[in-house]
Design a protein around this motif. Structure first.
Motif, PDB file in Angstrom:
ATOM      1  N   UNK A 107       4.891   7.688   3.352  1.00 50.16           N
ATOM      2  CA  UNK A 107       5.235   8.849   2.536  1.00 50.16           C
ATOM      3  C   UNK A 107       4.397   8.808   1.265  1.00 50.16           C
ATOM      4  N   UNK A 108       3.974   9.945   0.771  1.00 54.72           N
ATOM      5  CA  UNK A 108       3.145   9.972  -0.440  1.00 54.72           C
ATOM      6  C   UNK A 108       3.972   9.909  -1.717  1.00 54.72           C
ATOM      7  N   UNK A 109       5.221  10.391  -1.673  1.00 52.23           N
ATOM      8  CA  UNK A 109       6.065  10.427  -2.868  1.00 52.23           C
ATOM      9  C   UNK A 109       6.835   9.136  -3.049  1.00 52.23           C
ATOM     10  N   UNK A 110       6.152   8.089  -3.506  1.00 48.83           N
ATOM     11  CA  UNK A 110       6.767   6.770  -3.637  1.00 48.83           C
ATOM     12  C   UNK A 110       7.189   6.502  -5.074  1.00 48.83           C
ATOM     13  N   UNK A 111       8.281   5.765  -5.278  1.00 52.59           N
ATOM     14  CA  UNK A 111       8.778   5.535  -6.641  1.00 52.59           C
ATOM     15  C   UNK A 111       7.962   4.530  -7.438  1.00 52.59           C
ATOM     16  N   UNK A 112       7.198   3.665  -6.760  1.00 52.38           N
ATOM     17  CA  UNK A 112       6.523   2.577  -7.476  1.00 52.38           C
ATOM     18  C   UNK A 112       5.019   2.524  -7.265  1.00 52.38           C
ATOM     19  N   UNK A 138      -2.482   4.111  -2.153  1.00 53.31           N
ATOM     20  CA  UNK A 138      -2.049   3.109  -1.175  1.00 53.31           C
ATOM     21  C   UNK A 138      -2.695   3.371   0.180  1.00 53.31           C
ATOM     22  N   UNK A 139      -2.716   4.640   0.597  1.00 55.55           N
ATOM     23  CA  UNK A 139      -3.340   4.997   1.872  1.00 55.55           C
ATOM     24  C   UNK A 139      -4.809   4.586   1.879  1.00 55.55           C
ATOM     25  N   UNK A 140      -5.503   4.845   0.785  1.00 54.40           N
ATOM     26  CA  UNK A 140      -6.924   4.512   0.715  1.00 54.40           C
ATOM     27  C   UNK A 140      -7.139   3.005   0.848  1.00 54.40           C
ATOM     28  N   UNK A 141      -6.306   2.218   0.179  1.00 56.10           N
ATOM     29  CA  UNK A 141      -6.454   0.764   0.248  1.00 56.10           C
ATOM     30  C   UNK A 141      -6.118   0.248   1.644  1.00 56.10           C
ATOM     31  N   UNK A 142      -5.076   0.822   2.249  1.00 55.50           N
ATOM     32  CA  UNK A 142      -4.725   0.435   3.616  1.00 55.50           C
ATOM     33  C   UNK A 142      -5.883   0.716   4.574  1.00 55.50           C
ATOM     34  N   UNK A 191      -9.367  12.423   4.020  1.00 57.77           N
ATOM     35  CA  UNK A 191     -10.596  11.921   3.407  1.00 57.77           C
ATOM     36  C   UNK A 191     -10.430  10.478   2.939  1.00 57.77           C
ATOM     37  N   UNK A 192      -9.250  10.139   2.465  1.00 59.84           N
ATOM     38  CA  UNK A 192      -9.017   8.803   1.929  1.00 59.84           C
ATOM     39  C   UNK A 192      -8.758   7.768   3.023  1.00 59.84           C
ATOM     40  N   UNK A 193      -8.739   8.204   4.262  1.00 66.42           N
ATOM     41  CA  UNK A 193      -8.669   7.236   5.351  1.00 66.42           C
ATOM     42  C   UNK A 193      -7.496   7.356   6.292  1.00 66.42           C
ATOM     43  N   UNK A 194      -6.568   8.307   6.053  1.00 65.95           N
ATOM     44  CA  UNK A 194      -5.453   8.473   6.985  1.00 65.95           C
ATOM     45  C   UNK A 194      -5.967   8.986   8.330  1.00 65.95           C
TER      46      UNK A 194
END
Length: 234
Positions: free
Chosen positions: A54-59, A65-69, A94-97
């Protein structure tokens, strides 16, 4: 055979429970996380086959995060988000998903998308071949690394690797956009086309290509792409 493992990262308990129930009923193993920090700690203990993020993360910023994954993990990455604008979908891809599912969704659709992501690479990959040599480069798909003739390594993402593997498995042959979409999925229409353009551009950059006159990945305008060169798998 061990059931595929799906890691679910969403701060809404109802979403986590709904996804977990649907996936486990379909034969998958699941692990659920409410926060990015817990999710990242879990990845160090066990490598999932698919990450639902999910993109709407609290922390943590979900897109970062998606890009780093995409750069560090071999798992397929599917974004699940309430952000429905084309811009958001394009940015995520674009970021890798590998795929983007908009909330609200039918759990059966998520199961089908995951099955499609797992099925296609296994059906199309060269059996047991994890490295390919071409034009002074070596692509190592088990490590997600490109190595040049001097031994310098450049990482590539899971999504970039899918495109590169598609080219390397069909050298010197035209690959149309329709064939790419059939093989790789990742949405449809404008978002798919834009994501492919970005991934190919990044691959060209990592391969040291002249963007105005690439020697390896050639664009055939109105038709698709051709990868020029001899490829040896090992």
């Amino acid at each position: 055979m061990t059931a595929p493992h799906v890691a679910i990262l969403d701060d809404e308990p109802e979403i986590r429970r709904m996804l977990s129930d649907a996936l486990e009923e379909a034969g998958f193993r699941t692990t659920c996380y409410a926060r990015a920090t817990e999710f990242e700690a879990g990845l160090k203990r066990a490598q999932p086959d698919v990450c639902l993020v999910d993109l709407g993360l609290p922390d943590r910023d979900g897109l970062a995060l998606v890009h780093r994954l995409a750069l560090e993990q071999g798992a397929a990455i599917i974004i699940i988000s309430g952000r429905a604008q084309v811009h958001d979908r394009v940015t995520g891809l674009e970021l890798g998903a590998d795929d983007y599912i908009i909330k609200p969704f039918d759990p059966a659709e998520v199961v089908a998308r995951i099955r499609a992501r797992l099925r296609k690479p296994r059906a199309e990959a060269a059996p047991a071949a994890q490295s390919a040599d071409f034009a002074g480069w070596r692509a190592q798909f088990d490590r997600y690394v490109l190595t040049d003739a001097g031994g310098r390594e450049t990482p590539f993402s899971h999504a970039e690797g899918e495109v590169l593997r598609l080219f390397l498995e069909s050298p010197n042959r035209l690959i149309t956009r329709a064939q790419m979409q059939e093989a790789l999925g990742s949405g449809a229409g404008e978002s798919f086309d834009r994501a492919m353009d970005v991934r190919i551009s990044r691959l060209r950059t990592k391969l040291g290509e002249d963007p105005k006159n690439p020697r390896l990945i050639k664009t055939i305008y109105g038709a698709g792409y051709i990868f020029l060169g001899e490829v040896r798998w090992s």
